[in-house]
Design a protein around this motif. Structure first.
Motif, mmCIF file in Angstrom:
data_model
loop_
_atom_site.group_PDB
_atom_site.id
_atom_site.type_symbol
_atom_site.label_atom_id
_atom_site.label_comp_id
_atom_site.label_asym_id
_atom_site.label_seq_id
_atom_site.Cartn_x
_atom_site.Cartn_y
_atom_site.Cartn_z
ATOM 1 N N ASP A 116 0.827 -1.199 0.000
ATOM 2 C CA ASP A 116 0.000 0.000 0.000
ATOM 3 C C ASP A 116 0.867 1.257 0.000
ATOM 4 O O ASP A 116 0.573 2.236 -0.698
ATOM 5 C CB ASP A 116 -0.963 0.001 1.193
ATOM 6 C CG ASP A 116 -0.260 -0.214 2.529
ATOM 7 O OD1 ASP A 116 0.900 -0.687 2.537
ATOM 8 O OD2 ASP A 116 -0.878 0.083 3.572
ATOM 9 N N SER A 162 1.407 3.827 -3.315
ATOM 10 C CA SER A 162 0.976 5.214 -3.114
ATOM 11 C C SER A 162 2.075 6.196 -3.512
ATOM 12 O O SER A 162 1.871 7.412 -3.450
ATOM 13 C CB SER A 162 0.591 5.440 -1.649
ATOM 14 O OG SER A 162 1.732 5.401 -0.809
ATOM 15 N N TRP A 174 0.395 4.831 -12.377
ATOM 16 C CA TRP A 174 1.642 4.216 -11.912
ATOM 17 C C TRP A 174 1.907 2.862 -12.567
ATOM 18 O O TRP A 174 3.056 2.408 -12.646
ATOM 19 C CB TRP A 174 1.623 4.054 -10.393
ATOM 20 C CG TRP A 174 0.499 3.185 -9.867
ATOM 21 C CD1 TRP A 174 -0.704 3.612 -9.402
ATOM 22 C CD2 TRP A 174 0.499 1.760 -9.765
ATOM 23 N NE1 TRP A 174 -1.473 2.539 -9.013
ATOM 24 C CE2 TRP A 174 -0.756 1.386 -9.222
ATOM 25 C CE3 TRP A 174 1.422 0.756 -10.063
ATOM 26 C CZ2 TRP A 174 -1.107 0.063 -8.984
ATOM 27 C CZ3 TRP A 174 1.084 -0.562 -9.831
ATOM 28 C CH2 TRP A 174 -0.168 -0.902 -9.285
#
Length: 303
Positions: free
Chosen positions: A76, A80, A262
């Motif tokens: 996570d 991010s 991303w």
């Protein structure tokens, strides 16, 4: 064997735990939440509360175990935008395990990655990131090299490199994200001509390999958890387009970041890999369906 497992309630860990228990091992899983603890208990494992940032807890868990499988990673945090922070935390955890197990000849199995290892050619277990600066994905390769080096300190260490997609029902990784992008964009995209190849493995096969590594892998081993050597990403885009009834379109490499976010940089990588040496060493034989057939089953597209 009494086995301490981090990431035990995660995507791969939740398959590794029953694999270990089914083979007669005792599992102690690291749990950072009540939900994770409950899932581990329901699976028949014992629970040690903590996170990979709790280095003292990791040390105690390793010292009380006959072996360690380290699956946890701050995905996570990495996704991010702070990959360096996630990789740094992982390195501290791995170094802690190395110190705790030094001189014991006990096994330590590290989950690592292989995407981008040898761009444009089939990577083998003998390949490494070498002298390439340890930034981005290379940082994890540096951690893997450190774990392998534990062999010189009396640890039966191995690094199990996983493909970018370890698939199966319930997967929320790259394939699920790519499907989400297709839904949002209204097209199923691929980069350039779509010839980029990704290795893949089903999570049940990956779990089986983690057990074999724990039980058999010689000190200093590099292992590849690869079932599909290289699936063209055009084939993936076509399956997604067919299931979502969307046009399949090429995205220019220079536009990949804008289109896929991303994920664009990863989709641009041609990164096939072999597991021939691993299969010969440990007798691993993947038995589950491949990535394209798994996508075609339809569960990835259910709401």
């Amino acid at each position: 064997m009494r086995v301490f497992v981090t990431g035990a309630s995660g995507w791969i860990g939740s398959a590794v735990v029953p694999e270990l228990i089914g083979a007669g091992h005792e599992v102690i899983g690291l749990a950072r939440s009540d939900a994770s603890a409950a899932a581990l208990t329901a699976a028949g494992a014992q629970v040690r509360r903590g996170t990979i940032d709790d280095l003292d807890e990791l040390r105690r868990g390793a010292e009380a175990a006959d072996g360690v499988i380290h699956l946890a990673f701050k995905h996570d945090v990495a996704f991010s935008g702070d990959f360096a922070g996630a990789a740094g935390a992982d390195r501290l955890a791995v170094d802690t395990f190395g110190e705790a197990l030094a001189g014991s000849d006990r096994p330590f199995v590290l989950a690592s990655g292989m995407l981008g290892l040898t761009p444009g050619r089939v990577a083998t277990e003998r390949d490494s990131a070498g002298e390439i600066p340890e930034t981005g994905l290379r940082t994890r390769q540096g951690t893997a090299r450190a774990a392998i080096a534990f062999a010189s300190r009396g640890v039966r260490s191995s690094a199990l490199r996983l493909p970018p997609t370890v698939h199966g029902q319930g997967d929320k990784g790259f394939m699920a994200v790519l499907i989400g992008v297709a839904r949002g964009r209204g097209v199923s995209g691929y980069v350039g001509d779509g010839s980029q190849r990704w290795p893949a493995a089903h999570r049940i096969d990956a779990a089986n390999l983690f057990r074999l590594a724990l039980e058999q892998a010689p000190a200093g081993s590099v292992l590849h958890g690869v079932a599909d050597e290289g699936v063209p990403l055009l084939d993936v885009a076509e399956v997604i387009g067919r299931h979502l009834d969307l046009p399949v379109v090429s995205v220019r490499p220079e536009d990949a970041g804008e289109h896929f976010g991303w994920l664009g940089a990863y989709l641009s990588a041609d990164s096939p890999a072999s597991s021939a040496l691993t299969r010969e060493l440990l007798g691993w034989r993947p038995t589950q369906i491949g990535l394209i057939d798994d996508l075609d089953k339809g569960h990835y597209f259910q709401a």
